[in-house]
Design a protein around this motif. Structure first.
Motif, PDB file in Angstrom:
ATOM      1  N   MET A 271      12.958 -25.439  11.278  1.00 45.62           N
ATOM      2  CA  MET A 271      14.159 -25.224  10.451  1.00 45.62           C
ATOM      3  C   MET A 271      15.451 -25.278  11.274  1.00 45.62           C
ATOM      4  SD  MET A 271      12.895 -22.098   8.032  1.00 45.62           S
ATOM      5  CE  MET A 271      11.516 -22.261   6.895  1.00 45.62           C
ATOM      6  N   GLU A 272      15.331 -25.325  12.594  1.00 44.42           N
ATOM      7  CA  GLU A 272      16.508 -25.340  13.460  1.00 44.42           C
ATOM      8  C   GLU A 272      17.394 -26.551  13.155  1.00 44.42           C
ATOM      9  OE1 GLU A 272      17.617 -26.014  18.175  1.00 44.42           O
ATOM     10  OE2 GLU A 272      15.523 -25.943  17.550  1.00 44.42           O
ATOM     11  N   VAL A 273      18.715 -26.330  13.128  1.00 48.40           N
ATOM     12  CA  VAL A 273      19.672 -27.427  12.914  1.00 48.40           C
ATOM     13  C   VAL A 273      20.009 -28.034  14.271  1.00 48.40           C
ATOM     14  CG1 VAL A 273      21.905 -28.093  11.941  1.00 48.40           C
ATOM     15  CG2 VAL A 273      20.634 -26.178  10.942  1.00 48.40           C
ATOM     16  N   LEU A 274      19.875 -29.342  14.386  1.00 51.18           N
ATOM     17  CA  LEU A 274      20.154 -30.036  15.652  1.00 51.18           C
ATOM     18  C   LEU A 274      21.634 -30.434  15.667  1.00 51.18           C
ATOM     19  CD1 LEU A 274      16.930 -32.261  15.837  1.00 51.18           C
ATOM     20  CD2 LEU A 274      17.280 -29.932  16.706  1.00 51.18           C
TER      21      LEU A 274
ATOM     22  N   ILE B 198      23.830 -28.029   6.993  1.00 49.04           N
ATOM     23  CA  ILE B 198      25.194 -27.890   7.509  1.00 49.04           C
ATOM     24  C   ILE B 198      25.161 -26.984   8.736  1.00 49.04           C
ATOM     25  CG2 ILE B 198      27.524 -27.023   7.021  1.00 49.04           C
ATOM     26  CD1 ILE B 198      26.937 -29.498   5.410  1.00 49.04           C
ATOM     27  N   SER B 199      25.754 -27.458   9.815  1.00 46.41           N
ATOM     28  CA  SER B 199      25.756 -26.704  11.067  1.00 46.41           C
ATOM     29  C   SER B 199      26.823 -25.621  11.037  1.00 46.41           C
ATOM     30  CB  SER B 199      26.028 -27.667  12.228  1.00 46.41           C
ATOM     31  OG  SER B 199      26.425 -26.955  13.371  1.00 46.41           O
ATOM     32  N   ASP B 200      26.499 -24.436  11.561  1.00 45.45           N
ATOM     33  CA  ASP B 200      27.490 -23.360  11.689  1.00 45.45           C
ATOM     34  C   ASP B 200      28.510 -23.706  12.767  1.00 45.45           C
ATOM     35  OD1 ASP B 200      26.239 -21.843   9.774  1.00 45.45           O
ATOM     36  OD2 ASP B 200      24.978 -20.767  11.204  1.00 45.45           O
ATOM     37  N   GLU B 201      28.115 -24.612  13.654  1.00 45.78           N
ATOM     38  CA  GLU B 201      28.957 -24.940  14.806  1.00 45.78           C
ATOM     39  C   GLU B 201      30.170 -25.793  14.413  1.00 45.78           C
ATOM     40  OE1 GLU B 201      27.932 -27.136  18.858  1.00 45.78           O
ATOM     41  OE2 GLU B 201      26.754 -25.304  18.608  1.00 45.78           O
ATOM     42  N   ASP B 202      29.934 -26.862  13.613  1.00 43.79           N
ATOM     43  CA  ASP B 202      31.055 -27.758  13.275  1.00 43.79           C
ATOM     44  C   ASP B 202      31.239 -27.992  11.773  1.00 43.79           C
ATOM     45  OD1 ASP B 202      28.947 -29.388  12.631  1.00 43.79           O
ATOM     46  OD2 ASP B 202      29.339 -30.905  14.165  1.00 43.79           O
TER      47      ASP B 202
END
Length: 497
Positions: free
Chosen positions: A159-162, A208-212
């Motif tokens: 489930m990790e977002v790349l 959707i990434s929390d980072e960007d």
């Protein structure tokens, strides 16, 4: 204090070497805590203090001095987090018995839950974690400990977002092939009208990434729809391998590897390519439904389930990759990673705990795989209905692997008792002399080469008839594999898969 004690009441714990006896004359043995960790990290077990096991397997009591002091020492130690990271026991799990003039103590160690593992000692997670195998307690490797830590969470690794991967890095030929399958199977599904990116997000292949704040593939999306050269950047040990070994004179008659560069190398394409290869020889009974021929059978469904189960439960950070081996009389499916629910529960079913939940969802959407944990029991039921020998689930350790063998061999009436006896004999301790003969045979074997029994006569120094018995035992114990009929039988060292 209980008075009636019989070691045979703990015979159920002999399976999987889950019964340990220790003398404990001079107080609690140091090795007790290794065994506590080992049992907790596997399937639980029973430790009996105040008993000595003789060389012939019989036992005699040695007794315990000052039992109340020993009990206090035990509870003080197990509740000391500097010695044991977690106490899984309650008061009821420790019992004392009188045996003649001696007193013994019985400690029942439960199997730790996934979120409690690893259970370790001496405040040292990497050097103080143990597991149990047929030989006893052994130190877990760093890789095994890291696997247990990864398996603790409800959110599975896939489930990790790349965050650093662009959506364009996925293979859209694979994605469109998958979407076509989904469309065909579930016409009018709400996802049908979505764009590719929206679709991938809906099925768990992107998020959707929390980072960007942008859409990126998930680990599951990369595994299912990526190209092998991109997948290995995130899963360095990733490797999928299909081998057809139908002729003993050739190494393999067909092979498909994720690293060949001739195809995408992803999980989705591997599944469909391999499924089409393994069903080639399945005899399909002629059936009609609504005026159309039905080519699907319970065996086809069971094979889909077995293949999907192997890919869904693989630890893609684990060593040696997924290996599917098709032989003349069986199909062997091996994946890295131990069984998260335990081998017994896997066989019983009813409890679903996949290692890769997002991958499972993607397979489920195209009607592959069982969410309710009924897939493996169903495979066993189908094999029983076909009259084939029962499938075998095997767990291997260091590195952890799960191996499912599906034999296409009819059961022989009246032989089941003999087979059980043979299996039991395989579990017994072999003599040092026999073990030396096994080792001599294995040392003489080259990987991927088939041998006749007669070729080992001069090496082992016994007659061919005795060699055949040794080879039969070695086959049952999984050291070697055999092919062909009784007269022309040939043997090969099992390649560690």
């Amino acid at each position: 204090m209980e008075k009636d004690f019989n070691l045979s009441q703990f015979d159920e714990y002999r399976e999987g070497n889950r019964r340990e006896v220790k003398k404990a004359n001079g107080g609690l043995p140091i090795s007790l805590w290794d065994t506590y960790s080992a049992f907790a990290n596997c399937y639980g077990g029973v430790i009996i203090l105040g008993i000595k096991e003789e060389k012939d397997g019989s036992w005699k009591t040695t007794g315990l001095k000052n039992v109340s002091k020993l009990r206090k020492e035990f509870w003080d130690t197990i509740n000391n987090t500097k010695k044991v990271n977690i106490n899984l026991l309650s008061e009821d799990d420790v019992e004392t018995y009188e045996v003649g003039e001696d007193v013994i103590m019985v400690i029942y160690v439960p199997m730790a839950k996934r979120e409690q593992k690893p259970v370790y000692i001496n405040n040292d997670i990497f050097n103080g974690t143990f597991r149990r195998n047929f030989e006893g307690d052994y130190h877990c490797t760093r890789l095994q400990v890291k696997t247990m830590l990864r398996d603790q969470t409800e959110r599975t690794v896939d489930m990790e977002v790349l965050d650093k991967v662009h959506m364009e890095d996925l293979n859209y030929d694979t994605i469109h092939g998958y979407r076509n399958s989904h469309r065909t199977l579930k016409e009018g599904h709400p996802f049908e009208r979505l764009s590719d990116h929206e679709y991938l997000r809906s099925i768990g292949a992107a998020a959707i990434s929390d980072e960007d704040g942008q859409l990126h593939p998930t680990a599951a999306g990369m595994l299912m729809f990526g190209d092998e050269y991109n997948i290995v950047r995130h899963f360095p040990e990733y490797f999928l391998d299909y081998r057809e070994e139908l002729d003993p004179t050739t190494r393999w008659s067909d092979r498909l590897q994720s690293s060949s560069g001739e195809w995408s190398g992803n999980v989705c394409d591997f599944y469909f390519r391999v499924y089409n290869k393994i069903i080639k020889d399945i005899k399909v009974p002629f059936k009609m439904s609504g005026g159309e021929r039905v080519d699907d059978t319970p065996v086809h469904k069971a094979l889909r389930e077995a293949l999907a189960n192997c890919l869904i439960n693989a630890d893609y950070h684990g060593l040696r990759g997924v290996v599917i081996r098709k032989e003349p009389d069986k199909l062997v499916l091996a994946n890295p990673g131990y069984v998260r629910t335990g081998k017994k529960q896997m066989r019983l079913g009813g409890e679903s705990d996949p290692r890769n939940k997002a991958l499972m969802k993607m397979f489920n959407l195209i009607n592959i795989g069982e969410r309710a944990g009924s897939g493996v029991p169903n495979i066993f039921n189908v094999w029983a209905d076909e009259g084939w020998e029962e499938p075998v689930i095997e767990e291997r350790f260091d590195p952890d692997r799960t191996v499912l063998s599906l034999p296409f061999v009819k059961k022989v009436a009246g032989k089941s008792g003999e087979k059980k006896a043979a299996n039991k004999s395989g579990e017994k301790k072999v003599t040092k002399k026999t073990q030396e003969k096994y080792e001599a045979i294995l040392d003489a074997m080259q990987t991927d080469k088939w041998y006749k029994a007669s070729e080992f006569e001069s090496i082992v120094g016994v007659k061919e008839s005795r060699i055949k018995v040794l080879l039969k035992d070695m086959t049952e114990q999984g050291m070697i594999e055999s092919i062909g009929s009784t007269k022309g039988k040939m043997y090969k060292k099992v390649e560690t898969i």
